[in-house]
Design a protein around this motif. Structure first.
Motif, PDB file in Angstrom:
ATOM      1  N   LEU A  87       0.822  -1.053  -0.043  1.00 46.66           N
ATOM      2  CA  LEU A  87       0.109  -0.003  -0.002  1.00 46.66           C
ATOM      3  C   LEU A  87       0.916   1.323  -0.064  1.00 46.66           C
ATOM      4  O   LEU A  87       0.479   2.084  -0.457  1.00 46.66           O
ATOM      5  N   TRP A  95      -7.604   0.544  -3.261  1.00 49.09           N
ATOM      6  CA  TRP A  95      -6.494   1.097  -2.369  1.00 49.09           C
ATOM      7  C   TRP A  95      -7.157   1.374  -1.123  1.00 49.09           C
ATOM      8  O   TRP A  95      -6.626   1.136   0.005  1.00 49.09           O
ATOM      9  N   LEU A 113      -4.905  -6.218  -5.199  1.00 51.59           N
ATOM     10  CA  LEU A 113      -5.577  -5.282  -4.076  1.00 51.59           C
ATOM     11  C   LEU A 113      -7.280  -5.999  -3.799  1.00 51.59           C
ATOM     12  O   LEU A 113      -7.702  -6.160  -2.917  1.00 51.59           O
TER      13      LEU A 113
END
Length: 327
Positions: free
Chosen positions: A14, A50, A306
């Motif tokens: 991340l 995200w 993700l």
């Protein structure tokens, strides 16, 4: 220790995406511009995935961190059973002073707050757009130009933009009507009609509202800034499929840089403008798509990763709740 490795990899990933994502986006631009509608989906999805992945760090930590209980004994037992039922690892490897329930409550609260803030911002933008539309209607008059319903306004500048369909749709200045040749005017109208057909206003408003308080994150800011560009390219593609590239390029040159009537509060009102001479180079001589292929593959890989991580975290919790947290 599998769970510890997972959370470390997620955290590092991340952080790396947040810092280096803008470089990937810039490098992938030649490839993404060849499929602008897909690019818009990737950017929107990337922002959303995200954020969700960041909020998932807490629930992952809750699987292997144990700490003091803030809940009554009965509720604490249910909480422990639910965490054990949801965990794919079946291990608690770290005793801390941090209550495990806080690792669920804090991300949930942050997610709810982010969603609520986005809804409030969407409503604020909708009110501003309705106000702007009322002002434009008071100044202009409805007309049909080359088969498109438009609102003609008196402005010495050649203006052509579109508000959301419910707020008036295509707006055209009398100066634009006078200065553009027939094929150029058709190209501009087709460009703006494409914005309306493809719901670009909704996409821009949703992304702007979601990211309003997150633009300090480089990836979020870069993706939010790039998305309107790809929507303009998508509208350009629709326009030149009807009129050809020369007509659209000539219209962009005559319209010049994007401009709006002064009484439109631009930051709040989503007015998608046909102007933009900077896009002429892409229309006439776009860079080879292969130039950004590797960067685009990197973006797609990150997005898929993700998505898998988010599903890997959210699905066990949903399943545990649906089955009554039975082991």
């Amino acid at each position: 220790m599998t769970s510890v490795i997972w959370v470390l990899v997620l955290t590092v990933g991340l952080l790396a995406a947040a810092l280096f994502g803008p470089l990937l986006l810039r490098g992938a631009a030649p490839t993404l511009a060849r499929a602008p509608r897909l690019a818009a989906v990737i950017l929107f999805g990337g922002i959303l995935m995200w954020i969700i992945a960041l909020l998932a760090v807490g629930p992952i930590l809750a699987w292997f961190i144990s700490g003091p209980s803030l809940l009554p004994e009965g509720a604490a037992a249910v909480c422990r059973r639910c965490l054990a039922s949801a965990s794919p690892f079946g291990e608690v490897v770290l005793e801390t002073s941090l209550p495990a329930v806080s690792l669920l409550v804090i991300p949930a609260t942050a997610g709810i707050g982010l969603a609520a803030g986005a809804i409030v911002e969407l409503r604020r933008r909708a009110r501003s757009t309705r106000l702007a539309a009322d002002l434009l209607r008071a100044e202009g008059e409805s007309a049909t130009v080359h088969g498109h319903p438009v609102l003609l306004i008196r402005d010495p500048r050649p203006l052509a933009f579109a508000l959301p369909s419910r707020a008036g749709g295509i707006v055209l200045s009398e100066a634009a009507l006078a200065q553009l040749e027939r094929d150029e005017l058709v190209a501009v109208l087709e460009h703006e009609a494409a914005h309306l057909r493809q719901r670009h206003h909704l996409i821009v408003a949703a992304v702007a509202s979601l990211t309003r308080h997150l633009r300090w994150i480089p990836l979020i800011a870069a993706a939010a800034d790039a998305l309107p560009h790809y929507l303009e390219v998508a509208a350009d593609d629709a326009a030149r499929s009807c009129t050809g590239t020369p007509a659209l390029a000539a219209a962009l040159l005559k319209l010049g840089s994007p401009a709006h009537p002064e009484y439109l509060p631009a930051p709040q009102v989503v007015a998608l403008n046909a102007a933009g001479p900077s896009r002429i180079k892409h229309l006439v001589s776009p860079p080879p798509a292969r130039r950004g292929a590797l960067h685009a593959i990197g973006i797609a890989t990150a997005l898929v990763t993700l998505t898998v991580i988010n599903l890997g975290v959210q699905v066990p919790y949903v399943y545990a709740a649906a089955t009554g947290c039975t082991l």
